[in-house]
Write a protein that holds these residues in place. Structure first.
Motif, PDB file in Angstrom:
ATOM      1  N   ASP A 354       0.677  -8.328  -5.010  1.00 30.91           N
ATOM      2  CA  ASP A 354      -0.508  -8.117  -5.866  1.00 30.91           C
ATOM      3  C   ASP A 354      -1.638  -7.628  -5.296  1.00 30.91           C
ATOM      4  O   ASP A 354      -2.552  -6.950  -5.958  1.00 30.91           O
ATOM      5  N   ALA A 355      -1.976  -8.158  -4.045  1.00 33.30           N
ATOM      6  CA  ALA A 355      -3.385  -7.632  -3.448  1.00 33.30           C
ATOM      7  C   ALA A 355      -3.513  -6.308  -3.379  1.00 33.30           C
ATOM      8  O   ALA A 355      -4.502  -5.676  -3.598  1.00 33.30           O
ATOM      9  N   LYS A 356      -2.382  -5.467  -2.883  1.00 30.43           N
ATOM     10  CA  LYS A 356      -2.629  -4.155  -2.602  1.00 30.43           C
ATOM     11  C   LYS A 356      -3.156  -3.247  -3.543  1.00 30.43           C
ATOM     12  O   LYS A 356      -4.044  -2.530  -3.342  1.00 30.43           O
ATOM     13  N   ILE A 357      -2.736  -3.601  -4.894  1.00 27.24           N
ATOM     14  CA  ILE A 357      -3.391  -2.632  -6.106  1.00 27.24           C
ATOM     15  C   ILE A 357      -4.919  -2.757  -5.974  1.00 27.24           C
ATOM     16  O   ILE A 357      -5.593  -1.794  -6.635  1.00 27.24           O
ATOM     17  N   THR A 358      -5.439  -3.914  -5.541  1.00 32.23           N
ATOM     18  CA  THR A 358      -7.004  -4.147  -5.728  1.00 32.23           C
ATOM     19  C   THR A 358      -7.705  -2.969  -5.080  1.00 32.23           C
ATOM     20  O   THR A 358      -8.834  -2.837  -5.060  1.00 32.23           O
ATOM     21  N   ALA A 359      -7.100  -2.638  -3.998  1.00 32.08           N
ATOM     22  CA  ALA A 359      -7.704  -1.655  -2.838  1.00 32.08           C
ATOM     23  C   ALA A 359      -7.477  -0.014  -3.557  1.00 32.08           C
ATOM     24  O   ALA A 359      -7.629   0.891  -2.892  1.00 32.08           O
ATOM     25  N   ILE A 360      -6.614   0.095  -4.659  1.00 32.18           N
ATOM     26  CA  ILE A 360      -6.309   1.409  -5.268  1.00 32.18           C
ATOM     27  C   ILE A 360      -7.012   1.612  -6.624  1.00 32.18           C
ATOM     28  O   ILE A 360      -7.652   2.621  -6.829  1.00 32.18           O
ATOM     29  N   TYR A 361      -6.734   0.520  -7.570  1.00 35.49           N
ATOM     30  CA  TYR A 361      -7.251   0.964  -8.967  1.00 35.49           C
ATOM     31  C   TYR A 361      -8.796   0.871  -9.040  1.00 35.49           C
ATOM     32  O   TYR A 361      -9.449   0.315  -8.237  1.00 35.49           O
ATOM     33  N   GLU A 362      -9.210   1.369 -10.349  1.00 33.33           N
ATOM     34  CA  GLU A 362     -10.790   1.446 -10.546  1.00 33.33           C
ATOM     35  C   GLU A 362     -11.386   2.131  -9.232  1.00 33.33           C
ATOM     36  O   GLU A 362     -12.581   1.783  -8.988  1.00 33.33           O
ATOM     37  N   GLY A 363     -10.883   3.127  -8.461  1.00 34.57           N
ATOM     38  CA  GLY A 363     -11.421   3.649  -7.545  1.00 34.57           C
ATOM     39  C   GLY A 363     -10.671   3.199  -6.252  1.00 34.57           C
ATOM     40  O   GLY A 363     -11.196   2.065  -5.767  1.00 34.57           O
ATOM     41  N   THR A 364     -10.241   4.066  -5.340  1.00 31.68           N
ATOM     42  CA  THR A 364      -9.471   3.502  -4.087  1.00 31.68           C
ATOM     43  C   THR A 364     -10.586   2.975  -3.010  1.00 31.68           C
ATOM     44  O   THR A 364     -11.656   3.576  -3.505  1.00 31.68           O
ATOM     45  N   SER A 365     -10.296   2.505  -2.241  1.00 38.60           N
ATOM     46  CA  SER A 365     -11.301   1.996  -0.996  1.00 38.60           C
ATOM     47  C   SER A 365     -11.963   3.256  -0.525  1.00 38.60           C
ATOM     48  O   SER A 365     -13.182   3.275  -0.255  1.00 38.60           O
ATOM     49  N   GLU A 366     -11.297   4.350  -0.435  1.00 35.73           N
ATOM     50  CA  GLU A 366     -11.935   5.574   0.081  1.00 35.73           C
ATOM     51  C   GLU A 366     -12.755   6.354  -0.544  1.00 35.73           C
ATOM     52  O   GLU A 366     -13.910   6.692  -0.345  1.00 35.73           O
ATOM     53  N   ILE A 367     -12.631   6.009  -2.249  1.00 35.88           N
ATOM     54  CA  ILE A 367     -13.701   6.622  -3.166  1.00 35.88           C
ATOM     55  C   ILE A 367     -14.944   5.467  -3.142  1.00 35.88           C
ATOM     56  O   ILE A 367     -16.045   5.729  -3.221  1.00 35.88           O
ATOM     57  N   GLN A 368     -14.777   4.289  -2.758  1.00 29.59           N
ATOM     58  CA  GLN A 368     -15.862   3.113  -2.671  1.00 29.59           C
ATOM     59  C   GLN A 368     -16.868   3.643  -1.504  1.00 29.59           C
ATOM     60  O   GLN A 368     -17.739   3.717  -1.447  1.00 29.59           O
ATOM     61  N   ARG A 369     -16.094   4.346  -0.493  1.00 32.58           N
ATOM     62  CA  ARG A 369     -16.896   4.698   0.776  1.00 32.58           C
ATOM     63  C   ARG A 369     -17.629   5.783   0.313  1.00 32.58           C
ATOM     64  O   ARG A 369     -18.547   5.879   0.851  1.00 32.58           O
ATOM     65  N   VAL A 370     -17.089   6.729  -0.328  1.00 39.89           N
ATOM     66  CA  VAL A 370     -17.659   8.007  -1.112  1.00 39.89           C
ATOM     67  C   VAL A 370     -18.797   7.493  -1.737  1.00 39.89           C
ATOM     68  O   VAL A 370     -20.434   8.012  -1.549  1.00 39.89           O
ATOM     69  N   VAL A 371     -18.870   6.632  -2.653  1.00 40.65           N
ATOM     70  CA  VAL A 371     -19.823   5.965  -3.505  1.00 40.65           C
ATOM     71  C   VAL A 371     -21.077   5.404  -2.464  1.00 40.65           C
ATOM     72  O   VAL A 371     -22.056   5.843  -2.466  1.00 40.65           O
ATOM     73  N   ILE A 372     -20.477   4.527  -1.620  1.00 40.94           N
ATOM     74  CA  ILE A 372     -21.599   3.763  -0.783  1.00 40.94           C
ATOM     75  C   ILE A 372     -22.332   4.902   0.192  1.00 40.94           C
ATOM     76  O   ILE A 372     -23.493   4.752   0.237  1.00 40.94           O
ATOM     77  N   SER A 373     -21.531   5.508   0.818  1.00 43.62           N
ATOM     78  CA  SER A 373     -22.287   6.614   1.755  1.00 43.62           C
ATOM     79  C   SER A 373     -23.150   7.604   0.899  1.00 43.62           C
ATOM     80  O   SER A 373     -24.145   7.821   1.378  1.00 43.62           O
ATOM     81  N   ARG A 374     -22.932   8.103  -0.208  1.00 42.20           N
ATOM     82  CA  ARG A 374     -23.850   8.724  -0.908  1.00 42.20           C
ATOM     83  C   ARG A 374     -24.873   7.924  -1.160  1.00 42.20           C
ATOM     84  O   ARG A 374     -26.264   8.519  -1.194  1.00 42.20           O
ATOM     85  N   GLU A 375     -24.865   6.802  -1.493  1.00 46.39           N
ATOM     86  CA  GLU A 375     -25.967   5.992  -1.796  1.00 46.39           C
ATOM     87  C   GLU A 375     -26.902   5.549  -0.639  1.00 46.39           C
ATOM     88  O   GLU A 375     -28.131   5.615  -1.024  1.00 46.39           O
ATOM     89  N   VAL A 376     -26.168   5.286   0.525  1.00 47.85           N
ATOM     90  CA  VAL A 376     -27.036   4.943   1.541  1.00 47.85           C
ATOM     91  C   VAL A 376     -27.481   6.269   2.515  1.00 47.85           C
ATOM     92  O   VAL A 376     -28.593   6.203   2.954  1.00 47.85           O
ATOM     93  N   ILE A 377     -26.948   7.451   2.249  1.00 41.93           N
ATOM     94  CA  ILE A 377     -27.200   8.452   3.019  1.00 41.93           C
ATOM     95  C   ILE A 377     -28.343   9.402   2.468  1.00 41.93           C
ATOM     96  O   ILE A 377     -29.169  10.142   2.617  1.00 41.93           O
ATOM     97  N   ASP A 378     -27.676   9.807   1.032  1.00 40.20           N
ATOM     98  CA  ASP A 378     -28.204  10.711   0.222  1.00 40.20           C
ATOM     99  C   ASP A 378     -29.313  10.452  -0.712  1.00 40.20           C
ATOM    100  O   ASP A 378     -29.940  11.207  -1.096  1.00 40.20           O
ATOM    101  N   LYS A 379     -29.344   8.996  -0.915  1.00 42.19           N
ATOM    102  CA  LYS A 379     -30.492   8.693  -1.919  1.00 42.19           C
ATOM    103  C   LYS A 379     -31.731   8.115  -1.615  1.00 42.19           C
ATOM    104  O   LYS A 379     -31.553   7.529  -0.170  1.00 42.19           O
TER     105      LYS A 379
END
Ligand code: CAA
Length: 379
Positions: A354-379
């Protein structure tokens, strides 16, 4: 740890009681039979937990995000499939209907969820558009007083068991994300078909289905917000959804950690409980710290949301960290259980799956890193 007020403690205790009395005893059965957790659904619905944050004006419990996180942790500790059903209903269905819907939508569709005992679903992903939802190909064309929907959706949690679907479609396909709009589609609408359940590694009691729209006509009043607002509705809805999934991961990780601790105290090797071996003690210590850090990130995001401040970055951090901590903790717990953990006699193999899906749905871990990097680098 954050200080909980009396209301929060009451919610936490109520969720814990439901989890222990109804959800946990049936979790293994529903998982192994890949069956919708009907009894768990009914208990949560009757307690008002399926529309926890909806305002009382529209039939909800009017609770804050902290209460939601506390309840999600307890529910997911007992059954992650029930957790995602609850999370999608609260965060991904009720939230956009209440936040962006007209009075008609709130009184008609939101009330079905908050008062009518119906479930909601969120239909954004498509066969060729998961991480990049702006690339979706489902269309909605206005024809008189109706929109005509065509296209297909994939990986829809609560597919089939939900009655109210928040569906994203392009009203202007040339504009990519700016041409996307959000709609409500009810189960049973002609031209709207629900496909067969996916066979999944984990959260097997949670139905996941494709959806298809074939000249599906819906009243134009079913548009949520305005034309072209769909992508922003989807993104802001997912910000809140990610807090829910972080809380789901916290529940799964905590269940795995508790199982590791209790097993290590009873299992003996070399003349003593294995909990006495430093190698294991350190594994458990690291997992406990991991889960605590995940909890703090999750509460931080929830507090910001309750204060109506921006929380996109914090929700992404909470979801990313909590999901990966849950995966690490479930792996550690299974390792401590040894062969027993690999068998179906212990729930730890379910936590691991069950744990594995939490790193996939509602945005994969990679997408979360995209969101975080945009927030900390570009904004
Ligand atoms: N809130 C509000 N608006 C937002 C936003 C947010 N969090 N994030 C972006 N936007 C807005 C931007 O401001 C921008 O607006 P303008 O056009 O006015 O400038 C617009 O949206 C486009 O933003 P981006 O250029 O950043 O969009 P992008 O195409 O590059 O995508 C992304 C960004 C973060 C990668 C996004 O596509 C994403 O989150 N992808 C993952 C999708 C996802 O999580 N899917 C999960 C499916 S649902 C599911 O799993 C549910 C289930 O059943 C359990």
């Amino acid at each position: 740890m954050i200080e909980l007020n009396e209301d929060h403690k009451l919610i936490q205790q109520t969720a814990r009681d439901i989890a222990e009395d109804v959800i946990a005893p049936n979790a293994a059965y529903y998982d192994s039979h890949e069956e919708f957790p009907q009894k768990s659904f009914e208990a949560l619905r009757d307690a008002g937990f399926l529309a926890m944050m909806v305002s009382p004006e529209y039939g909800g419990a009017g609770l804050d995000t902290i209460s939601y996180v506390l309840a999600m942790i307890e529910v997911s500790k007992a059954c992650a499939s029930t957790g995602v059903m609850m999370s999608v209903n609260n965060s991904l269905a009720a939230f956009p209907l209440e936040t962006y819907g007209s009075e008609y939508i709130k009184n008609t569709f939101l009330r079905k969820i908050s008062e009518g005992g119906k479930l909601g679903a969120f239909a954004l992903s498509e066969p060729d558009a998961g991480s990049d939802p702006a690339g979706g190909r489902t269309t909605a064309v206005l024809d008189g007083d109706e929109y005509i929907l065509n296209g297909s959706k994939m990986w829809i949690t609560n597919g089939g068991v939900a009655d109210v679907y928040v569906v994203f479609a392009k009203t202007n396909p040339d504009l990519k994300h700016k041409g996307m709009s959000a709609f409500v589609v009810e189960k049973g609408t002609p031209g709207f078909e629900i496909g067969p359940k996916e066979k999944k590694l984990g959260i097997r009691a949670s139905p996941t289905t494709p959806l298809s729209f074939d000249d599906c006509r819906i009243p134009k009043e079913n548009l949520i917000g305005t034309e072209g607002e769909g992508f922003k509705i989807a993104m802001s809805t997912l910000d809140g959804g990610r807090i829910g999934i972080a809380a789901q991961a916290l529940g799964i990780g905590q269940a795995a950690l508790d199982a590791a601790i209790s097993y290590s105290k009873t299992r003996r090797a070399f003349g003593q409980p294995i909990s006495k071996f430093q190698g294991l003690r350190w594994m458990i210590a690291d997992a406990a710290m991991d889960m605590e850090a995940a909890k703090l990130l999750t509460f931080q995001a929830a507090i910001l949301k309750d204060k109506k401040l921006r929380f996109t970055k914090e929700a992404a951090m909470a979801k990313l960290y909590a999901s990966e901590a849950a995966v690490r903790t479930a792996d550690m717990s299974l390792q401590i259980h040894g062969g027993a953990g690999y068998s179906r006699d212990f729930p730890v193999e379910r936590y691991y799956r069950d744990a594995k899906i939490t790193a996939i749905y509602e945005g994969t871990s990679e997408i979360q890193r995209v969101v975080i990097s945009r927030e900390v680098i570009d904004k």
